[in-house]
Motif scaffolding. Structure first.
Motif, PDB file in Angstrom:
ATOM      1  N   PRO A  99       0.894  -1.205  -0.209  1.00  0.00           N
ATOM      2  CA  PRO A  99       0.145   0.057   0.099  1.00  0.00           C
ATOM      3  C   PRO A  99       0.827   1.400   0.017  1.00  0.00           C
ATOM      4  O   PRO A  99       1.839   1.132   0.371  1.00  0.00           O
ATOM      5  N   ALA A 146      -2.085   7.113  -0.446  1.00  0.00           N
ATOM      6  CA  ALA A 146      -3.418   6.751  -1.295  1.00  0.00           C
ATOM      7  C   ALA A 146      -4.652   6.931  -0.614  1.00  0.00           C
ATOM      8  O   ALA A 146      -4.594   6.953   0.644  1.00  0.00           O
ATOM      9  N   PRO A 147      -5.645   7.257  -1.521  1.00  0.00           N
ATOM     10  CA  PRO A 147      -7.010   7.498  -0.657  1.00  0.00           C
ATOM     11  C   PRO A 147      -7.272   6.215   0.006  1.00  0.00           C
ATOM     12  O   PRO A 147      -6.787   4.950  -0.428  1.00  0.00           O
ATOM     13  N   GLU A 148      -8.189   6.349   1.197  1.00  0.00           N
ATOM     14  CA  GLU A 148      -8.533   5.240   2.036  1.00  0.00           C
ATOM     15  C   GLU A 148      -9.384   4.330   1.329  1.00  0.00           C
ATOM     16  O   GLU A 148      -9.418   2.921   1.469  1.00  0.00           O
ATOM     17  N   LYS A 149     -10.243   4.677   0.466  1.00  0.00           N
ATOM     18  CA  LYS A 149     -11.083   4.006  -0.486  1.00  0.00           C
ATOM     19  C   LYS A 149     -11.301   4.040  -1.657  1.00  0.00           C
ATOM     20  O   LYS A 149     -11.094   5.221  -2.236  1.00  0.00           O
ATOM     21  N   ALA A 150     -11.603   3.158  -2.518  1.00  0.00           N
ATOM     22  CA  ALA A 150     -11.754   3.523  -4.028  1.00  0.00           C
ATOM     23  C   ALA A 150     -13.061   3.844  -4.208  1.00  0.00           C
ATOM     24  O   ALA A 150     -14.000   3.285  -3.738  1.00  0.00           O
ATOM     25  N   GLU A 198      -9.068   7.574 -10.664  1.00  0.00           N
ATOM     26  CA  GLU A 198      -9.072   7.552  -8.866  1.00  0.00           C
ATOM     27  C   GLU A 198      -9.318   6.256  -8.557  1.00  0.00           C
ATOM     28  O   GLU A 198      -8.464   5.932  -7.423  1.00  0.00           O
ATOM     29  N   VAL A 199      -9.534   5.313  -9.171  1.00  0.00           N
ATOM     30  CA  VAL A 199      -9.410   3.928  -8.689  1.00  0.00           C
ATOM     31  C   VAL A 199      -8.108   3.466  -8.766  1.00  0.00           C
ATOM     32  O   VAL A 199      -7.577   2.747  -7.675  1.00  0.00           O
ATOM     33  N   ARG A 200      -7.279   3.638  -9.866  1.00  0.00           N
ATOM     34  CA  ARG A 200      -5.912   3.394  -9.686  1.00  0.00           C
ATOM     35  C   ARG A 200      -5.073   4.193  -8.658  1.00  0.00           C
ATOM     36  O   ARG A 200      -4.065   3.439  -7.798  1.00  0.00           O
ATOM     37  N   ALA A 201      -5.527   5.159  -8.193  1.00  0.00           N
ATOM     38  CA  ALA A 201      -4.799   5.852  -7.346  1.00  0.00           C
ATOM     39  C   ALA A 201      -4.998   5.322  -5.870  1.00  0.00           C
ATOM     40  O   ALA A 201      -4.350   5.476  -5.025  1.00  0.00           O
ATOM     41  N   ALA A 202      -6.055   4.976  -5.727  1.00  0.00           N
ATOM     42  CA  ALA A 202      -6.566   3.911  -4.511  1.00  0.00           C
ATOM     43  C   ALA A 202      -5.863   2.657  -4.352  1.00  0.00           C
ATOM     44  O   ALA A 202      -5.741   2.179  -3.281  1.00  0.00           O
TER      45      ALA A 202
END
Length: 833
Positions: free
Chosen positions: A591, A595-599, A615-619
Motif C-alpha cells: 500500500p 493513497a486514498p483510503e477507499k476506491a 481515481e481507482v488506480r490511485a486508491a
C-alpha cells in the motif's frame, strides 16, 4: 439448506407429476444451486411394521442388559403369533408401540434382517431405533411411538414418513430468503404458477403492550425487536415425531421441545429465534453494543471477551447473548424450565457477520442474519413459536407482547420496463417485467406512459436494491436458457503479453528444475509476519487489512509470498514428505501511505470515465509480480546409484539464477542480511539495468527462529525475487556464434581471504581473460591446513575458444595468466601451487 419436499408441499400446490429431481432442475434454472437430491429412506425395504410390546424377559449373565421381548405385529408375520426378539435397549416397557423390522427386511446401509440365535435365544427380527431407520441420530434407545400411531402390523414406513426426498441447496450470500422452507416454496410456486400458502400468515393474538420489557439502544444495530412469552410449559413434554423428523431431514438435531420449536420456526420462516428461561432473566432487556472489558460464557461453555462491535442482549446482570450468534449459559432453557421468553429480531447483517468470524462461531442463526432476514416477519415468527409451545407443551401464551419497530419504509426503485430486454438481448412480451416483479412480491406502479415502473421490493428480498437486480429477477424467471449465446469476437493479432509469456516460461523452467507449483491464498496474519522475524518498522508489516476477511487470523493482504509457501511446505512435511521443493508466482500488495483510503464505486450502467479510472488506480496498492521458492530435505535423492545431496542455501540461489536466465537477465550475488534469512547465509540479488544496479530479491537459508516458528526442518532454504525488476533488466537475446574449432581448458586454483566472495574472484577472472574466454565455473572450494587459517582455495575451470582458429597452448596459457593477474589485483588472490 436442506429442504424436505414433503414439508415444501405443505405450502405450495406442486403438480403431483413433479418429482424431486424435476423440482431441482427447475430451481437450478431459476438460479438456486441445488447440489443434490437425497432419497432419504430409499435404503429401507421389506416388512418394517408397527408392533406392540406384550412381554419382556430380562436375561442375566451378560455384560450388558439384554431383554427377550414378545411383540404383537398383527398378521404381518403371516401367523398372527407373537414375534420373539432379543433387544439390548431398556427405554421401553410392556404396552409400548415400537417399530419392528421383520426377517427379510433391509435397513439403511444394506443391513439385512434375518432370524438368528443370539444370547441363547432365537431373535426373529429387530426392534428399531431412529438411527437404525435413518430418521435421526439418537443413541438413547429404540423409537417409542404414541399409542395412536397405528395398529400392530401396519406399515411403519408409510405411517412414519420414513421415505422422503430432500433437496440440498447451496444458498449464495444474495439469496438469504432461500434459507427457509417459506423462501423455497415461494420460488417453486412462481416457477410452476402454483398456489402459495405463506407460513408467515399467522393470526397474531394479544396486544403489542404488556410484554417483557425491552429497549433498543440504536436502530442501526437492530431495527425490529419482538418478545413473546409462554407460561406453564410442561418441561417433560416430548417433541412430536413429525417435528423431529422434519428437523432431522433439514439437518438439525432434535434436542428438547423449546429448542426444537425455535429451530422448527427458523427453518420454516427463515427467522432465527432465541428462547430464555424467564426465571433466569434479571430485569428489563436492552439491545446494545458491547462495552470494552465485558465477557460472556456462551452455551458452548467458553468465556468470550466481547468486542465493542458485537451486538449484545443484556439484562441487569450484563450480557446474556451475543445477538444472532449464540446465547449465554446463564439464561439457558433447562430441563425444569416452564416459563419461556421467545426473541425474534432483525439485527444488522454486517455486525453479525463480523461477530461470527471474530468469535469463530458459525451457527444456523448467524448464517441467516448475516445474509439479512425479512424485516417484517418477527411478530409472526414469535407468535408461531409460542403457539407451538402451547399446542405441544401445554403452555399458556401471554396475552401481551413486546414489539419495537424501528424499520424505515423502502424507497421505490425506478426501472424502465424494457431494461430486462436490453440486458438479456431478448425481446420479451409487453408487461413481462410488470408481471414477473409482482410474482416476486414487489409492489409495482406503472406510469401513465407505460414505459417506467416504480418498484418497491418486498421485505423478504433485501438483496433487491437497484434496477439491475430487478432486471435479473425478470430474466431468471423467463429462463436463462432463452438468452441467445453470442460469443464475442477476439481481435486478431493480440496474443500473450511479454509478461504473460515470461511467467509461463518461468513455470515451465522451475518445474523442470524439480520444483512443484502451488497457489496459496493471498492472505496473511500478524502471526505469519511475526514468524518471519520482521522488525516492527519493516515495510512488509505495512499491509492492507481486509474489510471482511475469511479468517480473522489472516486478515491482511500479503506483502511477500514467503509465508504462504512456508505454510504449504509445513503441511507437506507434516504429511510425510521429507523432501519438498515448492514455488509460487503471484502478486503481492504494497500500500501507498499517501493513497486514498477507499476506491470509488463505479457505476454499472456505463463504462468508467478516464477520471474515474484514475481515481481507482490511485486508491489501489502497488501490486508487483513476485516469484518465490522454498525447499527442504534432499535436493538429489540417494539410491543404488550413490548417495544423495541435501538441499542448501546454494540451491535457493540457483533457483533465483534460473529465474534470471529464463528472463534474459544476469544476477549479481552478494552477502546480505534480510529477514527471514540467516544473516550469515543470505544472498542479496542484484541486476544491472539502465538505472544502475537494482536489488531484486534475496535467497539463502532461513533463520532458525523462522524455521521453528513455522515448524519446518532445519536448514530450510528459500528465495524471493521481484519479476518486475528482473524483467526491466532483460537484454536482447542474440544467437551465439558457434565455433567449429576445439576448446582449450585451463584450470587454476587461487587462495583468497575467507571474506572474499567467490563471485568477485570470478568476475575479476572474466575481465582479465579477455574475449577468448567462453565459460568459467567453480568446481572446488577448500579450507584447511594446506591454505592456512582464515583463507580458502577456489578452483576454477576456464574454457577458451577462438572463432577463426585453433588456439595454441601458449595463447590459452597467456589468457589464463592474464586472468590470474587481474584477480590478484582486484581480490588479493595468490596462485596455489
Amino acid at each position: 439448506m436442506r429442504v424436505p419436499v414433503s414439508w415444501l408441499r405443505d405450502y405450495v400446490d406442486l403438480p403431483e407429476r413433479v418429482t424431486a429431481r424435476d423440482l431441482a432442475t427447475q430451481l437450478i434454472a431459476a438460479g438456486l444451486e441445488v447440489e443434490t437430491v437425497d432419497e432419504v429412506g430409499s435404503g429401507v425395504s421389506g416388512p418394517v411394521v408397527l408392533g406392540e410390546v406384550s412381554g419382556v424377559e430380562e436375561l442375566t449373565g451378560f455384560k450388558k442388559p439384554i431383554r427377550y421381548c414378545q411383540v404383537d405385529v398383527g398378521t404381518a408375520n403371516g401367523t398372527g403369533e407373537q414375534q420373539n426378539i432379543v433387544c439390548g435397549a431398556s427405554n421401553f416397557a410392556v404396552g409400548d408401540r415400537v417399530v419392528v423390522a421383520l426377517p427379510g427386511s433391509v435397513l439403511p446401509g444394506g443391513f439385512e434382517i434375518n432370524a438368528r440365535t443370539t444370547y441363547g435365544k432365537v431373535s426373529e427380527g429387530m426392534i428399531c431405533s431412529p438411527t437404525e431407520l435413518g430418521m435421526w441420530e439418537e443413541h438413547t434407545g429404540i423409537l417409542v411411538l404414541p399409542a395412536d400411531t397405528g395398529a400392530p402390523g401396519d406399515d411403519a414406513l408409510e405411517r412414519l414418513g420414513v421415505r422422503d426426498d430432500v433437496l440440498d441447496i447451496a444458498v449464495t450470500p444474495d439469496r438469504g430468503y432461500a434459507l427457509s422452507i417459506r423462501g423455497v416454496a415461494r420460488e417453486a410456486a412462481t416457477i410452476y404458477d402454483a398456489t402459495f400458502r405463506d407460513p408467515a400468515d399467522v393470526h397474531v393474538t394479544g396486544a403489542p403492550e404488556g410484554g417483557y420489557p425491552a429497549t433498543v439502544a440504536d436502530a442501526a444495530i437492530c431495527s425490529r425487536y419482538v418478545l413473546r412469552g409462554a407460561s406453564g410449559l410442561d418441561p417433560e413434554a416430548p417433541t412430536p415425531l413429525w417435528m423431529k423428523l422434519r428437523l432431522a431431514r433439514s439437518g438439525v438435531r432434535p434436542i428438547s421441545l423449546p429448542v426444537d420449536v425455535t429451530n422448527y420456526v427458523m427453518m420454516e420462516l427463515g427467522q432465527p429465534l432465541h428462547a430464555w428461561d424467564r426465571a433466569k432473566l434479571r430485569g428489563p432487556i436492552e439491545v446494545r453494543r458491547a462495552r470494552s472489558g465485558e465477557q460472556l460464557e456462551t452455551l458452548d461453555h467458553v468465556k468470550r471477551a466481547l468486542d465493542p462491535d458485537d451486538i449484545v442482549i443484556t439484562d441487569e446482570s450484563g450480557p446474556i447473548n451475543i445477538a444472532g450468534v449464540m446465547g449465554g449459559i446463564g439464561t439457558e432453557i433447562g430441563l425444569s424450565s416452564s416459563d419461556v421468553v421467545v426473541e425474534a429480531a432483525h439485527f444488522a447483517p454486517t455486525h453479525i457477520a463480523r461477530a461470527s468470524r471474530r468469535h469463530q462461531l458459525s451457527s444456523e442463526s448467524s448464517r441467516r442474519f448475516e445474509r439479512d432476514v425479512d424485516s417484517a416477519v418477527q411478530t409472526a415468527a414469535a407468535t408461531r413459536a409460542v403457539g407451538l409451545l402451547a399446542e405441544l407443551g401445554g403452555a399458556a401464551v401471554d396475552p401481551g407482547y413486546t414489539d419495537i419497530d424501528l424499520t424505515e419504509p423502502r424507497e421505490p426503485i425506478v426501472i424502465s420496463g424494457d431494461l430486462p430486454d436490453r440486458i438479456a438481448g431478448v425481446e420479451y412480451p409487453p408487461h413481462t417485467a410488470l408481471r414477473r416483479l409482482r410474482e416476486v412480491g414487489c409492489r409495482v406502479v406503472e406510469d401513465d406512459a407505460g414505459g417506467t415502473l416504480r418498484v418497491t421490493p418486498p421485505t423478504w428480498r433485501p438483496d433487491l436494491v437497484d434496477p439491475n437486480d430487478l432486471a435479473e429477477e425478470v430474466i431468471r424467471y423467463e429462463g436463462y436458457e432463452n438468452i441467445p449465446s453470442v460469443p464475442p469476437r477476439a481481435p486478431a493479432g493480440q496474443g500473450l503479453t511479454s509478461g504473460q509469456r515470461l511467467r509461463r516460461a518461468l513455470g515451465r523452467g522451475l518445474a523442470g528444475a524439480g520444483f512443484t507449483e502451488v497457489l496459496n491464498y493471498p492472505f496473511v496474519g500478524e502471526r505469519d509476519l511475526d514468524g518471519l522475524q520482521l522488525e516492527d518498522d519493516d515495510e512488509r508489516r505495512r499491509a492492507l487489512r481486509l474489510a471482511n476477511p475469511l479468517n480473522e487470523d489472516e486478515a491482511l493482504l500479503r506483502t511477500t509470498l514467503v509465508p504462504g509457501l512456508l505454510k504449504a511446505l509445513a503441511r507437506n512435511v507434516g504429511r510425510g514428505f521429507s523432501s519438498v521443493a515448492l514455488f509460487e508466482t503471484g502478486l503481492v500488495y504494497r500500500p501507498d501511505p499517501d493513497a486514498p483510503e477507499k476506491a470509488p464505486i463505479l457505476r454499472v450502467d456505463r463504462g468508467p470515465t478516464a477520471e474515474e479510472l484514475a481515481e481507482v488506480r490511485a486508491a489501489l496498492p502497488d501490486q508487483p509480480h513476485r516469484v518465490a521458492a522454498v525447499l527442504t530435505g534432499d535436493r538429489e535423492a540417494s539410491g543404488w546409484w550413490g548417495t544423495g545431496r541435501p538441499a542448501t542455501w546454494a540451491d535457493a540461489v540457483e533457483a533465483a539464477r534460473e529465474v534470471a536466465r529464463i528472463a534474459g537477465a544476469e544476477l549479481t550475488v552478494e552477502n546480505g542480511q534480510y529477514a527471514p534469512w540467516h544473516p550469515g547465509r543470505c544472498a542479496a540479488l542484484y541486476v544491472d539495468g539502465g538505472d544502475g544496479r537494482t536489488l531484486v530479491g534475496h535467497a539463502g537459508e532461513l533463520h532458525p527462529r523462522a524455521v521453528h516458528a513455522y515448524g519446518l526442518p532445519a536448514r530450510t532454504a528459500a528465495m524471493e525475487v521481484d519479476l518486475g525488476g528482473i524483467e526491466a533488466a532483460r537484454v536482447a537475446v542474440r544467437a551465439p556464434t558457434i565455433s567449429t574449432f576445439p576448446v582449450a581448458t585451463q584450470d587454476v586454483a587461487l587462495i583468497v581471504d575467507e571474506s572474499v566472495p567467490a563471485g568477485d574472484v570470478e568476475q575479476a577472472l572474466r575481465e582479465g581473460a579477455g574475449d577468448l574466454l567462453e565459460g568459467i565455473r567453480v568446481f572446488d572450494v577448500y579450507t584447511g591446513d594446506q591454505v592456512g587459517a582464515g583463507y580458502k582455495s577456489l578452483a576454477f575451470s576456464l574454457r577458451f575458444r577462438a572463432a577463426d582458429r585453433t588456439l595454441t597452448a601458449a595463447e590459452a596459457t597467456a589468457a589464463r595468466d592474464a586472468a590470474v593477474v587481474r584477480a590478484a589485483e582486484r581480490t588479493g588472490a595468490t596462485r596455489r601451487g
